[in-house]
Design a protein around this motif. Structure first.
Motif, mmCIF file in Angstrom:
data_model
loop_
_atom_site.group_PDB
_atom_site.id
_atom_site.type_symbol
_atom_site.label_atom_id
_atom_site.label_comp_id
_atom_site.label_asym_id
_atom_site.label_seq_id
_atom_site.Cartn_x
_atom_site.Cartn_y
_atom_site.Cartn_z
ATOM 1 N N GLU A 317 0.634 -1.238 -0.078
ATOM 2 C CA GLU A 317 0.044 0.030 -0.003
ATOM 3 C C GLU A 317 0.912 1.311 -0.004
ATOM 4 O OE1 GLU A 317 -3.130 -0.175 2.738
ATOM 5 O OE2 GLU A 317 -3.846 -1.935 2.397
ATOM 6 N N THR A 318 1.885 1.227 0.863
ATOM 7 C CA THR A 318 3.020 2.168 0.589
ATOM 8 C C THR A 318 3.363 2.486 -0.702
ATOM 9 O OG1 THR A 318 3.482 2.002 2.922
ATOM 10 C CG2 THR A 318 5.118 3.214 1.639
ATOM 11 N N ASN A 321 0.718 4.195 -2.643
ATOM 12 C CA ASN A 321 0.593 5.412 -2.564
ATOM 13 C C ASN A 321 1.593 6.284 -3.125
ATOM 14 O OD1 ASN A 321 -1.612 4.988 -1.056
ATOM 15 N ND2 ASN A 321 -0.734 5.042 0.907
ATOM 16 N N THR A 322 2.999 5.856 -3.141
ATOM 17 C CA THR A 322 3.963 6.602 -3.660
ATOM 18 C C THR A 322 3.868 6.850 -5.081
ATOM 19 O OG1 THR A 322 5.238 5.831 -1.903
ATOM 20 C CG2 THR A 322 6.602 6.650 -3.943
ATOM 21 N N ASP A 325 0.978 8.608 -6.335
ATOM 22 C CA ASP A 325 0.986 9.863 -5.677
ATOM 23 C C ASP A 325 -0.445 10.154 -5.102
ATOM 24 O OD1 ASP A 325 1.479 12.409 -5.217
ATOM 25 O OD2 ASP A 325 1.036 13.484 -6.810
ATOM 26 N N LEU A 326 -0.991 9.104 -4.140
ATOM 27 C CA LEU A 326 -2.134 9.098 -3.429
ATOM 28 C C LEU A 326 -1.963 9.244 -1.896
ATOM 29 C CD1 LEU A 326 -4.054 6.090 -5.231
ATOM 30 C CD2 LEU A 326 -4.242 8.497 -5.757
ATOM 31 N N THR A 327 -0.967 10.399 -1.549
ATOM 32 C CA THR A 327 -0.776 10.457 -0.209
ATOM 33 C C THR A 327 -2.362 10.867 0.308
ATOM 34 O OG1 THR A 327 0.103 12.841 -0.920
ATOM 35 C CG2 THR A 327 1.770 10.825 -0.434
ATOM 36 N N LEU A 329 -4.863 9.792 0.512
ATOM 37 C CA LEU A 329 -5.768 8.529 1.050
ATOM 38 C C LEU A 329 -5.471 8.616 2.752
ATOM 39 C CD1 LEU A 329 -5.251 5.877 -1.192
ATOM 40 C CD2 LEU A 329 -6.897 7.553 -1.460
ATOM 41 N N THR A 377 -9.684 13.420 -4.419
ATOM 42 C CA THR A 377 -10.362 12.318 -4.163
ATOM 43 C C THR A 377 -11.658 12.929 -3.468
ATOM 44 O OG1 THR A 377 -9.087 12.242 -2.025
ATOM 45 C CG2 THR A 377 -8.242 10.959 -3.632
#
Length: 460
Positions: A317-318, A321-322, A325-327, A329, A377
């Protein structure tokens, strides 16, 4: 909240109507969109219809090849507000914006009763057979049934929207394209040979309770294409559906994550008792590494994740996200809105000071991009979203104009063999675009190196 509907006016889907969801509708040629239309003039992801605030519908072109038009006017990169009877043209397809009157409470109740007759998994007793008296459920059991029913209903509704937007159009969803029905085995991809270390996987985490539902779905669609789908239902609903091409270096990192986890040693299923109050907390992974390997499925439902899997899930999942570019969340809607406002304020300050330093204009662009990233989001979009898009476009346009001006001046100086002048201009460009990974910075660096070589040779 106004109920907007997209009505197709021509082509293969003439007469089809698509209600605009709170999370918006992404439209294009690819089956990965919420609405997929087989129009060769459409881009794979052509445009998106989104709700802003209370009852405002806007359309935004997604950098399509042929653009998006509203009532005959090209909208460019701006988000344009739509009203009933407006006509949106995408490719060779024309779409009318319609508005449906919200159902009255009594009508909605009657419709719910009608739908209840068609619910699946309902056993109709034999009329000729006397019905056995069932013991009355306790209040606790009734609460469990209501909550689970609501949870399943919300999940079914969320998933049905995705399935209808693909299956009704004669295409299959990404997940169905990768897995065969029933056996859940990987398709042969037309029997094409696969690399020995190729990874195929899908990963899904679902958390549902009385407060709402969170679903994260990640799949490696092709050898180098990842897609992330996120749906969150509750006080702060969010929906994203993002594809991205993964670079070779990133694929190597992904392979390490799978190798280090040693997933083959884990059992296929872990189930724990229902929690109190009833919730659903599940993780499902299906993966295959290498050509000819059968996929393995690991399912965890209401059970503490095994130590090895828990670490793997955190790393995966990290990584997602990286890469995507979904930090955002990791934050709720209020936090994201505050972060977006802070970034936009920084962008406004840098834009005002754009004449103080060459790098401020570029910093303004990056700040507004950050603000928009925080809001992407959140659905429906807050009123600030459109404003930030306009500010970003203004900053980008001015940055492009300034860059072109400096490039012209540098080229002119080179033609006149004014090497010192050219050197100064290329340095200005590198100050203007301060990101070393930006192509404009890199090109200016190359040109500057050549000019400095000329100066060392005495300007020859």
């Amino acid at each position: 909240m106004k109920n907007f509907v997209l009505e197709v006016l021509n082509g293969e889907f003439k007469g089809r109507r698509f209600p605009v969801k709170p999370g918006g509708i992404k439209l294009g040629r690819s089956s990965a969109n919420d609405v997929a239309i087989p129009d060769i003039e459409l881009s794979r992801s052509h445009c998106i219809f989104e709700m802003y605030g209370e009852g405002v519908l806007k359309v935004t072109d997604l950098a399509s090849a042929n653009g998006t038009r509203v009532n005959g006017n090209d909208i460019g990169s701006k988000s344009v507000e739509l009203k009933p009877d407006d006509v949106v043209e995408v490719g060779d397809t024309r779409i009318r914006i319609a508005q449906e009157k919200p159902e009255a409470p009594a009508e909605a109740k009657d419709r719910a009763k009608d739908r209840s007759k068609d619910k699946p998994l309902v056993i109709i007793p034999d009329k000729d057979k006397p019905e056995e008296e069932k013991p009355k459920a306790t209040a606790k059991e009734r609460m469990r049934q209501i909550l689970w029913g609501a949870t399943v209903g919300m999940l079914v509704l969320a998933f049905a929207v995705v399935l209808l937007s693909t299956e009704e159009m004669g295409t299959e969803s990404p997940r169905k394209q990768r897995y065969s029905t029933g056996t859940r085995s990987l398709s042969a991809e037309e029997d094409a040979p696969e690399p020995a270390d190729r990874i195929s996987f899908s990963y899904e985490r679902v958390v549902a309770d009385s407060k709402g539902i969170f679903r994260l779905y990640v799949t490696l669609e092709d050898e180098d294409s990842m897609r992330v789908v996120l749906d969150e239902v509750g006080d702060s609903p969010r929906h994203i559906n993002e594809p991205k091409t993964i670079k070779a270096k990133s694929l190597a990192v992904l392979r390490e994550i799978f190798d280090e986890a040693d997933l083959d040693k884990l059992d296929s299923e872990y189930r724990g008792p229902d929690s109190e109050p009833p919730v659903l907390n599940s993780v499902e992974l299906e993966y295959s590494i290498g050509a000819g390997k059968k996929p393995k499925r690991i399912l965890i439902v209401n059970f503490p994740e095994p130590k090895g899997f828990k670490l793997f899930a955190k790393k995966l999942e990290t990584f997602v996200n990286t890469e995507m570019d979904l930090t955002a969340l990791a934050y709720n809607a209020d936090q994201l809105l505050e972060m977006a406002r802070s970034a936009a304020a920084a962008g406004a300050t840098k834009y005002e000071d754009r004449d103080v330093s060459e790098g401020n204009l570029y910093a303004s662009v990056k700040a507004y991009e950050e603000a928009i990233m925080y809001l992407k989001t959140i659905n429906p979009k807050p009123k600030e979203y459109g404003e930030y898009l306009e500010r970003l476009e203004a900053s980008r346009n001015e940055l492009d104009a300034r860059h072109q001006e400096l490039v012209f001046e540098a080229t002119h100086a080179k033609k006149n063999r004014d090497w010192e002048g050219a050197k100064a201009k290329y340095r200005q460009i590198m100050e203007l675009v301060s990101d070393r990974s930006d192509e404009r910075y890199q090109q200016a660096g190359i040109e500057l190196g050549e000019v400095e070589k000329r100066l060392k040779k005495g300007g020859r």
